[in-house]
Design a protein around this motif. Structure first.
Motif, PDB file in Angstrom:
ATOM      1  N   GLU A  50       1.043  -1.095  -0.041  1.00 21.10           N
ATOM      2  CA  GLU A  50      -0.032   0.019  -0.007  1.00 21.10           C
ATOM      3  C   GLU A  50       0.975   1.231   0.022  1.00 21.10           C
ATOM      4  O   GLU A  50       1.834   1.310   0.978  1.00 21.10           O
ATOM      5  CB  GLU A  50      -0.755   0.091   1.111  1.00 21.10           C
ATOM      6  N   SER A  59     -11.113   4.117   0.700  1.00 22.25           N
ATOM      7  CA  SER A  59     -11.829   3.321   1.830  1.00 22.25           C
ATOM      8  C   SER A  59     -11.933   4.222   3.103  1.00 22.25           C
ATOM      9  O   SER A  59     -12.673   3.919   4.187  1.00 22.25           O
ATOM     10  CB  SER A  59     -11.253   2.083   2.111  1.00 22.25           C
ATOM     11  N   THR A 404     -19.066  -2.437   1.257  1.00 20.97           N
ATOM     12  CA  THR A 404     -19.820  -3.412   1.639  1.00 20.97           C
ATOM     13  C   THR A 404     -19.323  -4.791   0.946  1.00 20.97           C
ATOM     14  O   THR A 404     -19.488  -5.773   1.470  1.00 20.97           O
ATOM     15  CB  THR A 404     -21.334  -3.003   1.533  1.00 20.97           C
TER      16      THR A 404
END
Ligand SMILES: Cc1cc2nc3c(=O)[nH]c(=O)nc-3n(C[C@H](O)[C@H](O)[C@H](O)COP(=O)(O)OP(=O)(O)OC[C@H]3O[C@@H](n4cnc5c(N)ncnc54)[C@H](O)[C@@H]3O)c2cc1C
Length: 585
Positions: A50, A59, A404
């Motif tokens: 990352e 996010s 989700t």
């Protein structure tokens, strides 16, 4: 001060890393982290890179709901809604300490579009699609059927609503992702516990490949953006989960891959609580006469309002909140408020969040965003791209999706890897549908009794009850590790700021166990202080003085980190208050 590492400990350096993996993942948002958890739990040797901090991209900018997305029914996106409703239940059962059921109110005015009857039909369909919502759910996670609220009941619940033409409202439930940063971290910890290597602040700079008539991807090159160290890692397959930036990652291949991404900027604002402190418990899905909607969520004693959905022409990771974004939200929410209600102004805005939605585009090779059609009605579906069809082997990209649906996407992705590049690689069964997030007290059980018990034990060790509850809620079973730090060092039980229940021990834990490497990693994504309002220079100083020595910073580095982080936050806080071409208000 050091705590002994646990299975959940996330490492912080490139040293001592194996050079060969089954799966290399680019991107540590919810999608990449979910793939890491799924792959490692199925026994695959997994590494994730990352470039910023875990969860610091899109996010970090969500509306904070694990939801079906009722408004996607307007686009007849029934498949996405059904998948999301299925996932809503799965994620809630796996992390009951970090989710809450929230009642949503969808007010219906005489002028509402769609009209009241159609909204009602949508709410009913939403409920029908959630037919399995209470399967195995404990009381705290049970979701009732929706119902119609009369005008007077609606106004009793949400007194700030515009009363003229108000007919009543539909009440239905969705699931609040109370601290998305901590839930993402809980999945990261589950991945680590299963053997994955997760590295933050390490940017993938290119692919290692051999080429003949096809491009054969064998690994990636990466640079630690904080230390400058470089590394090359080999892997049997690479999964590009760089969210809105998957096309930028692919661009380093120097050839077409058939992937296009539309990007849309989404902004939220955090304000004083609408209707007065503690008066409104419901989230309100408020659609103005302009046709725009905002969700007004009660959150941490304030109102969290948004999102916007504005197409943006190209990248950028450097996307910022502009004055227009805030004005749009304020105008929309104010136009749904009663005349007697004091309207929200920029003075009421305590902070903003911004993210870039990754929306898949039916493509096209190599063309960059043509944004004429807007993104409000774009599908939130996810897409797995196998680049073999474009002559590139051992490479997949994941496009689109929602917070989700991260788990479902990951499950699908790893199934595909095992059917393709990793066929024959030893793996083991793992069912993420019934697996708890890292640190969850139990799967499918009410978290409250665990939290209460943990808080009482911490209280015996000198931690105030409300702070103990805060810690147990954030850390789940890992509260014991915060408690141990406090027992070793009682002054670390001190609150960081009167308005926030975070304590110093969390800073220590963030560095020793949770992979935090910068002040922002700590205040914005390990603790909650950075998400509930502006962070003062004094707090940054306290954080730096505790974290700095653990991170190997000397006095100069500590002062530099404080200055840089304070300046960064000041720029963000000032930019949207500054009219284009003008001075700060
Ligand atoms: C305003 C807004 C509200 C939303 N609300 C909701 C909601 O309430 N519920 C919901 O379910 N969804 C919501 N979404 C959607 C959801 O947030 C996103 O779909 C999801 O977070 C995307 O996750 P991701 O991992 O794919 O992308 P990201 O979180 O952006 O992760 C991709 C990561 O890749 C990293 N990266 C990029 N290039 C490189 C490189 N070269 N090397 C290493 N790393 C790299 C980036 O730094 C980034 O962290 C919302 C989105 C927005 C914008």
């Amino acid at each position: 001060m050091n705590s002994t590492s646990s299975a959940f400990t996330i490492q912080r350096s490139l040293s001592d890393i194996d050079q060969d993996f089954d799966v290399i993942i680019i991107g540590g948002g919810i999608t990449g982290i979910s793939v890491a958890r799924e792959a490692a739990s199925r026994g695959l040797k997994t590494i994730l890179f990352e470039r910023g901090d875990f969860g610091s991209g899109t996010s970090a900018a969500t509306t904070k709901y694990i939801h079906g997305g009722i408004r996607y029914l307007e686009q007849y996106d029934v498949a996405v809604v059904r998948e999301s409703l299925r996932e809503r239940r799965i994620l809630a059962l796996g992390a009951p300490h970090l989710v809450e059921q929230t009642r949503f109110i969808m007010p219906a005015w005489r002028w509402s579009k769609p009209p009241t009857a159609l909204i009602g039909a949508g709410v009913l369909l939403y409920d029908t699609l959630a037919f399995d919502r209470n399967l195995r759910a404990p009381d705290s996670l049970r979701i009732p059927h929706p119902r119609w609220l009369s005008r007077s009941k609606l106004l009793a619940a949400v007194p700030w609503l515009d009363q003229s033409g108000l007919q009543g409202g539909f009440a239905y439930h969705d699931t609040l992702n109370v601290h998305p940063e901590r839930l993402l971290l809980a999945y990261a910890k589950a991945a680590t516990a299963a053997g994955a290597v997760l590295l933050n602040h390490v940017r993938v700079t290119g692919f290692v490949s051999t080429s003949s008539d096809r491009l054969n991807i064998e690994g990636v090159t990466a640079t630690d953006v904080l230390s400058g160290n470089e590394i090359t890692i080999k892997g049997k397959v690479v999964v590009n989960a760089a969210g809105p930036w998957i096309d930028k990652v692919l661009a380093t291949l120097g050839q077409g891959t058939g992937v296009g991404v539309d990007r849309s900027k989404g902004v939220h604002i955090l304000t004083r609580p609408l209707g007065g402190p503690g008066r409104v418990a419901d989230a309100v899905f408020a659609r103005a006469q302009s046709g725009r909607h905002v969700i007004v969520s009660p959150w941490m004693g304030k109102s969290f309002i948004g999102p916007t959905d504005t197409p943006i022409a190209s990248d950028e990771s450097g996307v910022v909140v502009d004055p227009d974004d805030v004005t749009l939200i304020l105008d929309t929410v104010n136009s749904t408020m009663a005349a007697s209600e004091p309207k929200l102004t920029t003075d009421d805005v305590e902070m903003t969040t911004v993210g870039v939605r990754p929306l898949i585009r039916e493509t096209t090779e190599g063309d960059d965003a043509s944004q004429d059609e807007g993104t409000y009605s774009a599908s939130r579906a996810h897409e797995l791209y196998h680049h073999a069809g474009y002559g590139v082997d051992n490479l997949w990209s994941i496009g689109g999706g929602k917070w989700t649906t991260g788990r479902a996407t990951a499950e699908e992705m790893v199934d595909e890897l095992l059917k393709n590049e990793l066929q024959g690689v030893r793996s083991r069964p793992f069912d993420s549908r019934s697996a708890a997030a890292g640190g969850a007290f139990a799967w499918a059980e009410d978290a409250e009794p665990f939290i209460t018990e943990a808080a009482m034990i911490m209280n015996d060790h000198g931690i105030a009850l409300h702070i103990g509850e805060h810690i147990a809620r954030l850390y789940g079973t890992e509260w014991v590790r915060i408690d141990a730090i406090v027992q070793q060092n009682p002054t670390s039980a001190q609150q960081l700021s009167p308005g926030c229940n975070d304590i110093e021990a969390q800073i220590i834990f963030a560095v020793t166990d949770e992979g935090a490497r910068t002040l922002s990693d700590i205040v914005d994504r390990r603790l909650v202080i950075g998400t509930i309002g502006p962070v003062s220079r004094e707090v940054l100083e306290r954080v730096a003085l505790v974290a700095g020595p653990l991170l190997g910073w000397d006095e100069t580095a500590i002062q530099e980190a404080i200055r840089r982080e304070f300046d960064r936050r000041t720029v963000i806080a000032t930019h949207w208050r500054t009219p284009v071409g003008g001075a700060s208000q």
